[in-house]
Design an enzyme around this catalytic site. Structure first.
Site, PDB file in Angstrom:
ATOM      1  N   GLN A  96     -29.254  10.351 -19.261  1.00  0.00           N
ATOM      2  CA  GLN A  96     -30.281   9.524 -19.896  1.00  0.00           C
ATOM      3  C   GLN A  96     -30.146   9.452 -21.415  1.00  0.00           C
ATOM      4  O   GLN A  96     -30.720   8.568 -22.044  1.00  0.00           O
ATOM      5  CB  GLN A  96     -31.680  10.048 -19.543  1.00  0.00           C
ATOM      6  CG  GLN A  96     -32.160   9.665 -18.171  1.00  0.00           C
ATOM      7  CD  GLN A  96     -32.309   8.160 -17.986  1.00  0.00           C
ATOM      8  OE1 GLN A  96     -32.360   7.378 -18.949  1.00  0.00           O
ATOM      9  NE2 GLN A  96     -32.367   7.732 -16.734  1.00  0.00           N
ATOM     10  N   THR A 112      -7.829   5.617  -6.469  1.00  0.00           N
ATOM     11  CA  THR A 112      -7.419   4.544  -7.367  1.00  0.00           C
ATOM     12  C   THR A 112      -8.511   4.263  -8.388  1.00  0.00           C
ATOM     13  O   THR A 112      -9.684   4.103  -8.036  1.00  0.00           O
ATOM     14  CB  THR A 112      -7.107   3.266  -6.565  1.00  0.00           C
ATOM     15  OG1 THR A 112      -6.089   3.555  -5.605  1.00  0.00           O
ATOM     16  CG2 THR A 112      -6.652   2.151  -7.476  1.00  0.00           C
ATOM     17  N   SER A 141     -23.264   8.377 -17.298  1.00  0.00           N
ATOM     18  CA  SER A 141     -23.193   7.291 -16.311  1.00  0.00           C
ATOM     19  C   SER A 141     -23.235   5.958 -17.033  1.00  0.00           C
ATOM     20  O   SER A 141     -24.077   5.733 -17.907  1.00  0.00           O
ATOM     21  CB  SER A 141     -24.355   7.392 -15.329  1.00  0.00           C
ATOM     22  OG  SER A 141     -24.249   6.413 -14.310  1.00  0.00           O
ATOM     23  N   GLY A 142     -22.322   5.041 -16.651  1.00  0.00           N
ATOM     24  CA  GLY A 142     -22.192   3.780 -17.354  1.00  0.00           C
ATOM     25  C   GLY A 142     -23.401   2.880 -17.276  1.00  0.00           C
ATOM     26  O   GLY A 142     -23.745   2.205 -18.249  1.00  0.00           O
ATOM     27  N   HIS A 143     -24.074   2.856 -16.132  1.00  0.00           N
ATOM     28  CA  HIS A 143     -25.131   1.858 -15.968  1.00  0.00           C
ATOM     29  C   HIS A 143     -26.392   2.183 -16.756  1.00  0.00           C
ATOM     30  O   HIS A 143     -27.318   1.375 -16.787  1.00  0.00           O
ATOM     31  CB  HIS A 143     -25.461   1.653 -14.476  1.00  0.00           C
ATOM     32  CG  HIS A 143     -26.252   2.746 -13.841  1.00  0.00           C
ATOM     33  ND1 HIS A 143     -27.576   2.618 -13.519  1.00  0.00           N
ATOM     34  CD2 HIS A 143     -25.895   3.987 -13.438  1.00  0.00           C
ATOM     35  CE1 HIS A 143     -28.014   3.734 -12.947  1.00  0.00           C
ATOM     36  NE2 HIS A 143     -27.009   4.576 -12.886  1.00  0.00           N
ATOM     37  N   CYS A 174     -34.778   7.472  -8.368  1.00  0.00           N
ATOM     38  CA  CYS A 174     -34.195   8.201  -7.238  1.00  0.00           C
ATOM     39  C   CYS A 174     -35.247   8.763  -6.285  1.00  0.00           C
ATOM     40  O   CYS A 174     -34.909   9.233  -5.214  1.00  0.00           O
ATOM     41  CB  CYS A 174     -33.293   9.327  -7.755  1.00  0.00           C
ATOM     42  SG  CYS A 174     -31.869   8.706  -8.687  1.00  0.00           S
ATOM     43  N   ASN A 181     -35.348  12.225 -17.573  1.00  0.00           N
ATOM     44  CA  ASN A 181     -35.299  10.825 -17.188  1.00  0.00           C
ATOM     45  C   ASN A 181     -36.674  10.196 -17.010  1.00  0.00           C
ATOM     46  O   ASN A 181     -36.813   8.975 -17.085  1.00  0.00           O
ATOM     47  CB  ASN A 181     -34.488  10.654 -15.897  1.00  0.00           C
ATOM     48  CG  ASN A 181     -34.900  11.627 -14.812  1.00  0.00           C
ATOM     49  OD1 ASN A 181     -34.831  12.839 -14.995  1.00  0.00           O
ATOM     50  ND2 ASN A 181     -35.326  11.107 -13.672  1.00  0.00           N
ATOM     51  N   GLY A 232     -23.086   9.349 -12.531  1.00  0.00           N
ATOM     52  CA  GLY A 232     -23.565  10.609 -13.081  1.00  0.00           C
ATOM     53  C   GLY A 232     -23.783  11.670 -12.022  1.00  0.00           C
ATOM     54  O   GLY A 232     -23.530  12.853 -12.259  1.00  0.00           O
TER      55      GLY A 232
END
Length: 390
Positions: A178, A236, A198-200, A324, A149, A70
């Site tokens: 979020q 890649t 963001s995936g996580h 963070c 968040n 993100g």
């Protein structure tokens, strides 16, 4: 272990891991290669792109570009728009943005940009008239998050987007990290130009994100190199992680467990506020204006890091705010912007629930937390104030 820190990161869902496994073993080709193995990898990436686009309501899968996280998506969106509008030197954002936006905007101030920092009220809400009045002819970008968040407070981005569109030529960027997977999102019916995820945060692996770029918006490459991602982002492709993000979006689309998570959050929040005298909620008390999984609660005159440590020793994982800035002992910029007194802000704990939490875990947390707070309160130098709260 009881994990109540899902806004920091989430466990990879077993279904997501199953979807990724073939691309960590027998399917190992480079998706840019022309042979059969490369074509299979390319097919998997494009399928994931369709899954992400469908989940967030993009009009076209080509509006989705895969990134590493993100923060990269936010940085690319903001830097990219500014690079395409060099004559405009004004940015509008809020004091409660994630570090990926807030710290970048502070850096841009040092580079000659003027930033209008919008404040929030005691509930963490924005005044929409402040947004309107901040817009100027030289405004290049408005960057406002969908969900905070730390507190879970939701901003009315559809209304904000209309204000931006009707009163300026600025691009509208939204940090949606979020919110994705927790509330419905339909970008094609909004005025949002750029949207980061963001995936996580939704049970995909760490190390993959995406940026929605509305058709008609052109950004310069953030990473220079090859022609990957239709020439928009070199490097890649991390195919296993991208497949995982696509699978996570598919699972979240099919998931009907949000009401259960909200019920658990409500029980945890209600009983903490009822049973612990020095507890106070940070964020809008109207739960429809917050994420359904998040509670930010301050325990006045008690140190949040001490609470976290004691809960950790009891096998319960929480946060004192954004992961963070968890290494600092300052009260968070979000709580400062809300004018939460330091004696409360320093004792703030974020409880963020997810699909794997259970009633038994909430029961255990409620059985442990009051004793921890009472023990720490007895050691507080503010004994007179604490007695008044009882």
């Amino acid at each position: 272990m009881i994990y109540l820190d899902n806004n920091a990161t989430t466990r990879v869902a077993p279904e997501v891991l199953d979807a990724m496994k073939p691309y960590l073993s027998e399917f190992f080709g480079n998706p840019a290669s022309a042979h059969a193995l490369g074509r299979e990898m390319k097919r998997a990436v494009e399928q994931a792109r369709e899954q992400v686009a469908s989940f967030i309501g993009a009009a076209n899968p080509d509006e989705i570009v895969f990134t590493s996280c993100g923060s990269e998506s936010d940085n690319w969106a903001i830097r990219g728009i500014l690079d395409t509008r060099p004559e405009k030197k004004h940015i509008v954002t809020t004091l409660v943005e994630h570090e990926a936006v807030r710290n970048l905007c502070q850096l841009l101030e040092n580079e000659g940009y003027e930033v209008t920092w919008l404040g929030v009220d005691g509930n963490g809400d924005l005044n929409l008239e402040d947004v309107r009045s901040a817009l100027r002819p030289d405004t290049a970008l408005v960057s406002i998050m969908l969900a905070n968040n730390e507190t879970g407070v939701l901003f009315p981005i559809e209304e904000i987007g209309c204000i931006v569109r009707e009163n300026s030529e600025a691009a509208f960027h939204v940090d949606g990290v979020q919110a994705v997977g927790k509330i419905p999102i339909d970008l094609k019916n909004t005025a949002i130009d750029l949207f980061a995820l963001s995936g996580h945060k939704l049970h995909a692996p760490q190390g993959v994100g995406a940026l929605y770029i509305r058709s008609g918006i052109s950004l310069p490459q953030f990473i220079i190199g090859g022609a990957q991602e239709h020439g928009r982002r070199a490097g890649t492709s991390a195919v296993p992680n991208i497949v995982g993000l696509g699978a996570a979006c598919r699972i979240a689309f099919e998931d009907d467990g949000h009401e259960r998570i909200e019920r658990l959050r409500n029980r945890l929040e209600d009983e903490i506020l009822e049973r612990i005298p020095n507890a106070r909620l940070n964020g809008n008390p109207d739960r429809s204006k917050r994420l359904p999984n998040t509670s930010n609660i301050s325990f006045e005159y008690v140190d949040g890091q001490s609470i976290l440590t004691h809960l950790d020793e009891a096998g319960i994982c929480v946060s004192t705010g954004s992961a963070c800035h968890s290494s600092t002992r300052e009260s968070s910029p979000t709580l400062r912007a809300m004018n939460v007194p330091f004696t409360a802000a320093q004792g703030s704990i974020r409880f963020s629930l997810g699909r794997y939490n259970t009633d038994a875990e909430i029961e255990t947390t409620l059985s442990v937390l009051p004793e921890i707070i009472a023990r720490l309160a007895a050691m507080s130098p503010y004994e007179e104030e604490l007695s008044r709260l009882k």
